[in-house]
Design an enzyme around this catalytic site. Sequence first.
Site, PDB file in Angstrom:
ATOM      1  N   GLU A   1      -8.565  -1.009  12.052  1.00 10.64           N
ATOM      2  CA  GLU A   1      -8.837  -2.400  11.662  1.00 10.64           C
ATOM      3  C   GLU A   1      -7.954  -2.743  10.464  1.00 10.64           C
ATOM      4  O   GLU A   1      -7.406  -3.839  10.372  1.00 10.64           O
ATOM      5  CB  GLU A   1     -10.325  -2.567  11.291  1.00 10.64           C
ATOM      6  CG  GLU A   1     -10.658  -3.974  10.818  1.00 10.64           C
ATOM      7  CD  GLU A   1     -12.161  -4.214  10.720  1.00 10.64           C
ATOM      8  OE1 GLU A   1     -12.919  -3.665  11.555  1.00 10.64           O
ATOM      9  OE2 GLU A   1     -12.574  -4.952   9.816  1.00 10.64           O
TER      10      GLU A   1
ATOM     11  N   ARG B   1     -11.827  -9.251  15.482  1.00 11.94           N
ATOM     12  CA  ARG B   1     -10.977  -8.951  14.316  1.00 11.94           C
ATOM     13  C   ARG B   1      -9.514  -9.349  14.500  1.00 11.94           C
ATOM     14  O   ARG B   1      -8.620  -8.671  14.003  1.00 11.94           O
ATOM     15  CB  ARG B   1     -11.076  -7.477  13.913  1.00 11.94           C
ATOM     16  CG  ARG B   1     -12.469  -7.043  13.520  1.00 11.94           C
ATOM     17  CD  ARG B   1     -12.966  -7.695  12.222  1.00 11.94           C
ATOM     18  NE  ARG B   1     -14.373  -7.403  12.038  1.00 11.94           N
ATOM     19  CZ  ARG B   1     -15.372  -8.200  12.452  1.00 11.94           C
ATOM     20  NH1 ARG B   1     -15.111  -9.366  13.032  1.00 11.94           N
ATOM     21  NH2 ARG B   1     -16.622  -7.865  12.247  1.00 11.94           N
TER      22      ARG B   1
ATOM     23  N   SER C   1     -13.949  -1.391   6.359  1.00 12.33           N
ATOM     24  CA  SER C   1     -13.883  -0.572   7.582  1.00 12.33           C
ATOM     25  C   SER C   1     -12.437  -0.258   7.934  1.00 12.33           C
ATOM     26  O   SER C   1     -11.602  -1.158   8.032  1.00 12.33           O
ATOM     27  CB  SER C   1     -14.520  -1.324   8.750  1.00 12.33           C
ATOM     28  OG  SER C   1     -15.888  -1.527   8.486  1.00 12.33           O
TER      29      SER C   1
HETATM   30  C1  LIG Z   1     -15.411  -3.641   0.236  1.00 14.51           C
HETATM   31  C2  LIG Z   1     -14.852  -4.333   1.465  1.00 14.51           C
HETATM   32  C3  LIG Z   1     -15.714  -4.807   2.417  1.00 14.51           C
HETATM   33  C4  LIG Z   1     -15.207  -5.434   3.566  1.00 14.51           C
HETATM   34  N1  LIG Z   1     -16.089  -5.921   4.501  1.00 14.51           N
HETATM   35  C5  LIG Z   1     -15.614  -6.545   5.591  1.00 14.51           C
HETATM   36  C6  LIG Z   1     -16.518  -7.065   6.577  1.00 14.51           C
HETATM   37  O1  LIG Z   1     -17.733  -6.967   6.465  1.00 14.51           O
HETATM   38  N2  LIG Z   1     -15.983  -7.697   7.655  1.00 14.51           N
HETATM   39  C7  LIG Z   1     -14.629  -7.831   7.826  1.00 14.51           C
HETATM   40  O2  LIG Z   1     -14.203  -8.439   8.826  1.00 14.51           O
HETATM   41  N3  LIG Z   1     -13.769  -7.350   6.907  1.00 14.51           N
HETATM   42  C8  LIG Z   1     -14.213  -6.715   5.798  1.00 14.51           C
HETATM   43  N4  LIG Z   1     -13.325  -6.216   4.889  1.00 14.51           N
HETATM   44  C9  LIG Z   1     -11.877  -6.328   5.128  1.00 14.51           C
HETATM   45  C10 LIG Z   1     -11.240  -7.588   4.533  1.00 14.51           C
HETATM   46  O3  LIG Z   1     -11.946  -8.044   3.397  1.00 14.51           O
HETATM   47  C11 LIG Z   1     -11.132  -8.727   5.530  1.00 14.51           C
HETATM   48  O4  LIG Z   1     -10.367  -8.359   6.655  1.00 14.51           O
HETATM   49  C12 LIG Z   1     -10.507  -9.962   4.880  1.00 14.51           C
HETATM   50  O5  LIG Z   1     -10.696 -11.063   5.696  1.00 14.51           O
HETATM   51  C13 LIG Z   1      -9.023  -9.792   4.603  1.00 14.51           C
HETATM   52  O6  LIG Z   1      -8.613 -10.893   3.820  1.00 14.51           O
HETATM   53  P1  LIG Z   1      -7.418 -10.764   2.778  1.00 14.51           P
HETATM   54  O7  LIG Z   1      -7.171 -12.103   2.214  1.00 14.51           O
HETATM   55  O8  LIG Z   1      -7.678  -9.686   1.816  1.00 14.51           O
HETATM   56  O9  LIG Z   1      -6.225 -10.383   3.761  1.00 14.51           O
HETATM   57  P2  LIG Z   1      -5.114  -9.266   3.591  1.00 14.51           P
HETATM   58  O10 LIG Z   1      -5.757  -7.929   3.591  1.00 14.51           O
HETATM   59  O11 LIG Z   1      -4.223  -9.580   2.470  1.00 14.51           O
HETATM   60  O12 LIG Z   1      -4.317  -9.465   4.953  1.00 14.51           O
HETATM   61  C14 LIG Z   1      -4.920  -9.170   6.200  1.00 14.51           C
HETATM   62  C15 LIG Z   1      -3.992  -9.667   7.305  1.00 14.51           C
HETATM   63  O13 LIG Z   1      -3.966 -11.089   7.276  1.00 14.51           O
HETATM   64  C16 LIG Z   1      -2.622 -11.558   7.128  1.00 14.51           C
HETATM   65  N5  LIG Z   1      -2.685 -12.747   6.276  1.00 14.51           N
HETATM   66  C17 LIG Z   1      -3.202 -12.843   5.038  1.00 14.51           C
HETATM   67  N6  LIG Z   1      -3.125 -14.110   4.585  1.00 14.51           N
HETATM   68  C18 LIG Z   1      -2.523 -14.819   5.563  1.00 14.51           C
HETATM   69  C19 LIG Z   1      -2.145 -16.190   5.696  1.00 14.51           C
HETATM   70  N7  LIG Z   1      -2.373 -17.098   4.736  1.00 14.51           N
HETATM   71  N8  LIG Z   1      -1.537 -16.577   6.847  1.00 14.51           N
HETATM   72  C20 LIG Z   1      -1.288 -15.680   7.840  1.00 14.51           C
HETATM   73  N9  LIG Z   1      -1.624 -14.384   7.771  1.00 14.51           N
HETATM   74  C21 LIG Z   1      -2.241 -13.958   6.648  1.00 14.51           C
HETATM   75  C22 LIG Z   1      -1.875 -10.401   6.479  1.00 14.51           C
HETATM   76  O14 LIG Z   1      -0.489 -10.445   6.742  1.00 14.51           O
HETATM   77  C23 LIG Z   1      -2.549  -9.209   7.134  1.00 14.51           C
HETATM   78  O15 LIG Z   1      -1.996  -8.978   8.407  1.00 14.51           O
HETATM   79  C24 LIG Z   1     -13.811  -5.581   3.743  1.00 14.51           C
HETATM   80  C25 LIG Z   1     -12.939  -5.091   2.746  1.00 14.51           C
HETATM   81  C26 LIG Z   1     -13.450  -4.457   1.617  1.00 14.51           C
HETATM   82  C27 LIG Z   1     -12.500  -3.981   0.569  1.00 14.51           C
END
Ligand SMILES: Cc1cc2nc3c(=O)[nH]c(=O)nc-3n(C[C@H](O)[C@H](O)[C@H](O)COP(=O)(O)OP(=O)(O)OC[C@H]3O[C@@H](n4cnc5c(N)ncnc54)[C@H](O)[C@@H]3O)c2cc1C
Length: 308
Positions: A301, A182, A231
């Site tokens: 996480e 992660r 999570s």
């Molecule tokens: C219903 C649900 C189910 C989920 N299931 C999973 C799962 O099965 N597995 C899992 O791993 N996660 C899961 N997640 C968590 C989440 O979806 C993941 O971590 C996802 O990859 C985050 O992406 P995001 O674009 O929303 O990032 P954000 O939440 O917006 O950001 C996450 C981090 O990434 C950084 N970031 C974002 N974009 C960039 C960029 N372009 N460059 C540099 N840094 C950046 C941000 O600053 C932050 O630190 C789940 C979430 C939900 C709501």
Amino acid sequence: MPALPPALVDAMRSALGERARPGEPLARHTSFRIGGPAELLVLPAGVDELAVVLRAAADAGVRVTLLGGGSNLLVGDGGIRGVVVKLGRGFRQVEWTERTDDVGLRAGAAVQLGQLARASAERSLAGLEYAEGIPGTVGGALFMNAGAYGGDVAGAVEAVEGLEANGVARVLSDGNLAFRYRRAEVPRGFVVTAVRFRLRHDAGAAVRARLAEARTRRLASQPQGDANAGSVFKNPAGDHAGRLIESAGLKGRRAGRARISERHANVIVNEGGARAADVKALMDLAQRVVWERSGVWLEPEVQLVGSW
Ligand SMILES: Cc1cc2nc3c(=O)[nH]c(=O)nc-3n(C[C@H](O)[C@H](O)[C@H](O)COP(=O)(O)OP(=O)(O)OC[C@H]3O[C@@H](n4cnc5c(N)ncnc54)[C@H](O)[C@@H]3O)c2cc1C
């Protein structure tokens, strides 16, 4: 960290127009539907605009926070000081390249990871099936090394394109790109603009079956309806955070309008109107009680950002 200079806000507004938004409520941009205002939210349309934003912020000594789909973020009720960057329409391109032994896929950082998994499956390409149902963007997924059911982003990444904190373009690959559970180890302040994946041809039915299995497992275990961020804690080695929280008797516990899900104890849901402080109180409770009962310190996480 100095306050945002008014001249910087003016410069961003004249360069980006309505895509530079002082005081934008971040609850609109997170899957938790929680979070105070950004001092300044900017939505650069492409790499050139992003470079301008990063350079201006670096010159002013102002903090930059990246926002992807906001699906792994708990933003404090006091909001985020400095510049918050959310990548816009110029970061949604997807290109496929047939190669001798495999297929190259280049996806902009603002592309939805789950859509990419489905588009790959339609082309009978293997490598992203686990991502069906993971919300969020390619950029956020790369940063988090998102994964599920034995797969993760690291498994198919070839290279990462981005800008350093000072706006200079850089490509990370083998020698200077590493992943942990992660988390991607990228330089501090590095902004992912696109990810290059390596996918394999496979039987279409087999790829689609793995995608469908991921969907079924997700629907069976995750709360539906209430806003959440997936999570909350990382799984400790050899165990599951959800199991530990459940066996500590914390399912269904509430703080304000936040609740530890009965469906999955490692998920906290917003029943509507929850504050970040409510979610944080439940996280603190889970960490403390699990520590007392099991001797395991749960590591978040979900990324906690902003002012508390
Ligand atoms: C219903 C649900 C189910 C989920 N299931 C999973 C799962 O099965 N597995 C899992 O791993 N996660 C899961 N997640 C968590 C989440 O979806 C993941 O971590 C996802 O990859 C985050 O992406 P995001 O674009 O929303 O990032 P954000 O939440 O917006 O950001 C996450 C981090 O990434 C950084 N970031 C974002 N974009 C960039 C960029 N372009 N460059 C540099 N840094 C950046 C941000 O600053 C932050 O630190 C789940 C979430 C939900 C709501």
